[in-house]
Write a protein that holds these residues in place. Structure first.
Motif, PDB file in Angstrom:
ATOM      1  N   HIS A  36     -13.006 -17.020 -30.150  1.00 29.58           N
ATOM      2  CA  HIS A  36     -14.610 -16.420 -30.062  1.00 29.58           C
ATOM      3  C   HIS A  36     -15.399 -16.892 -31.434  1.00 29.58           C
ATOM      4  CE1 HIS A  36     -13.936 -14.184 -26.488  1.00 29.58           C
ATOM      5  NE2 HIS A  36     -12.767 -13.695 -27.050  1.00 29.58           N
ATOM      6  N   ARG A  37     -14.817 -17.142 -32.476  1.00 31.52           N
ATOM      7  CA  ARG A  37     -15.477 -17.342 -33.812  1.00 31.52           C
ATOM      8  C   ARG A  37     -15.640 -18.938 -34.169  1.00 31.52           C
ATOM      9  NH1 ARG A  37     -14.573 -13.703 -37.899  1.00 31.52           N
ATOM     10  NH2 ARG A  37     -14.984 -14.601 -40.159  1.00 31.52           N
ATOM     11  N   SER A  38     -16.866 -18.987 -34.572  1.00 34.52           N
ATOM     12  CA  SER A  38     -17.358 -20.376 -35.166  1.00 34.52           C
ATOM     13  C   SER A  38     -16.992 -20.429 -36.648  1.00 34.52           C
ATOM     14  CB  SER A  38     -18.536 -20.669 -34.699  1.00 34.52           C
ATOM     15  OG  SER A  38     -19.524 -19.928 -35.495  1.00 34.52           O
ATOM     16  N   ILE A  39     -16.438 -21.743 -37.074  1.00 37.86           N
ATOM     17  CA  ILE A  39     -16.354 -22.214 -38.392  1.00 37.86           C
ATOM     18  C   ILE A  39     -17.269 -23.022 -38.677  1.00 37.86           C
ATOM     19  CG2 ILE A  39     -14.545 -22.782 -40.045  1.00 37.86           C
ATOM     20  CD1 ILE A  39     -14.191 -20.008 -38.924  1.00 37.86           C
TER      21      ILE A  39
ATOM     22  N   LYS B  83     -23.550 -18.237 -36.192  1.00 32.28           N
ATOM     23  CA  LYS B  83     -22.797 -18.416 -37.271  1.00 32.28           C
ATOM     24  C   LYS B  83     -22.395 -17.136 -37.941  1.00 32.28           C
ATOM     25  CE  LYS B  83     -25.521 -22.189 -38.760  1.00 32.28           C
ATOM     26  NZ  LYS B  83     -26.683 -23.029 -39.770  1.00 32.28           N
ATOM     27  N   VAL B  84     -21.215 -16.829 -38.238  1.00 27.58           N
ATOM     28  CA  VAL B  84     -20.515 -15.471 -38.753  1.00 27.58           C
ATOM     29  C   VAL B  84     -19.966 -15.769 -40.033  1.00 27.58           C
ATOM     30  CG1 VAL B  84     -20.043 -14.592 -36.512  1.00 27.58           C
ATOM     31  CG2 VAL B  84     -18.604 -15.934 -37.712  1.00 27.58           C
ATOM     32  N   GLN B  85     -19.786 -14.779 -40.927  1.00 25.02           N
ATOM     33  CA  GLN B  85     -19.433 -14.588 -42.154  1.00 25.02           C
ATOM     34  C   GLN B  85     -18.009 -14.766 -42.232  1.00 25.02           C
ATOM     35  OE1 GLN B  85     -21.070 -11.270 -44.095  1.00 25.02           O
ATOM     36  NE2 GLN B  85     -23.046 -12.732 -44.705  1.00 25.02           N
ATOM     37  N   ARG B  86     -17.374 -15.191 -42.943  1.00 21.78           N
ATOM     38  CA  ARG B  86     -15.737 -15.323 -43.311  1.00 21.78           C
ATOM     39  C   ARG B  86     -14.946 -14.190 -43.117  1.00 21.78           C
ATOM     40  NH1 ARG B  86     -14.470 -20.673 -44.867  1.00 21.78           N
ATOM     41  NH2 ARG B  86     -12.318 -19.866 -45.624  1.00 21.78           N
TER      42      ARG B  86
ATOM     43  N   TRP C 191      -6.311 -17.875 -38.811  1.00 27.03           N
ATOM     44  CA  TRP C 191      -7.177 -18.576 -38.100  1.00 27.03           C
ATOM     45  C   TRP C 191      -6.414 -19.269 -37.240  1.00 27.03           C
ATOM     46  CZ3 TRP C 191     -11.818 -19.870 -41.504  1.00 27.03           C
ATOM     47  CH2 TRP C 191     -12.545 -18.545 -41.865  1.00 27.03           C
TER      48      TRP C 191
ATOM     49  N   VAL D 125     -22.844 -17.104 -27.337  1.00 26.02           N
ATOM     50  CA  VAL D 125     -22.432 -16.192 -28.228  1.00 26.02           C
ATOM     51  C   VAL D 125     -23.712 -15.245 -28.726  1.00 26.02           C
ATOM     52  CG1 VAL D 125     -20.383 -17.104 -29.108  1.00 26.02           C
ATOM     53  CG2 VAL D 125     -22.341 -17.895 -29.975  1.00 26.02           C
TER      54      VAL D 125
ATOM     55  N   THR E  63      -9.314 -15.173 -34.163  1.00 24.06           N
ATOM     56  CA  THR E  63      -8.778 -14.522 -35.618  1.00 24.06           C
ATOM     57  C   THR E  63      -7.428 -13.701 -35.001  1.00 24.06           C
ATOM     58  OG1 THR E  63     -11.094 -14.365 -36.330  1.00 24.06           O
ATOM     59  CG2 THR E  63      -9.344 -12.783 -37.302  1.00 24.06           C
TER      60      THR E  63
ATOM     61  N   TRP F   3     -14.142 -23.939 -33.378  1.00 19.82           N
ATOM     62  CA  TRP F   3     -13.891 -22.264 -33.140  1.00 19.82           C
ATOM     63  C   TRP F   3     -12.444 -22.061 -33.254  1.00 19.82           C
ATOM     64  CZ3 TRP F   3     -17.984 -19.618 -31.194  1.00 19.82           C
ATOM     65  CH2 TRP F   3     -19.321 -20.580 -30.826  1.00 19.82           C
TER      66      TRP F   3
END
Length: 138
Positions: A72-75, A12-15, A42, A8, A97, A94
């Protein structure tokens, strides 16, 4: 094994917020019947895998199952009993969304009654409301 991306751009991505309805991935394309999300949220990679296993066990090689979402999104989360101010936590799991209207799974090569029963099994595993939709005639 649960899905996750090979690499990726940002670890780390924002919420963020999930706004609006799905404009892409909201039609049944590959199979004859689809499972459509009605609420935003999610969808964990583990939940996607649990749904895949439940559907495969039910259709037993008669039809074909298509998974239309990918996590695709990490938490991230910080460990329990950690004081404030040590930065953002490490990626825990992961998620995909999901906007309302997104097709999650599709089934082809089975009858409508079989698809209905299979999607009922999948609906119990989903963290939001879902419904079964048919493919529109061309």
């Amino acid at each position: 094994m649960a899905q996750m991306p090979r690499r990726v751009k940002h670890r780390k991505v924002q919420r963020g917020h999930i706004k609006g309805n799905a404009t892409r991935g909201n039609k049944v394309v590959f199979g004859d019947y689809g499972l459509q999300a009605l609420d935003p949220g999610w969808l964990k990679a583990q939940t996607i895998e649990a749904g895949r296993i439940a559907a495969q066990q039910y259709i037993r090689g008669e039809g074909k199952l298509y998974i239309r979402v990918f996590p695709h999104r990490s938490i991230t989360s910080t460990p329990l009993e950690t004081r404030m101010g040590k930065g953002k936590g490490e990626p825990e799991y992961w998620v995909a969304t999901i906007k309302p209207g997104t097709i999650l799974y599709e089934i082809g090569g089975v009858g409508e009654q079989q698809a209905k029963i299979c999607f009922a099994r999948l609906a119990h595993k989903m963290p939001f409301k879902v419904r079964m939709v048919k493919r529109l005639p061309m």
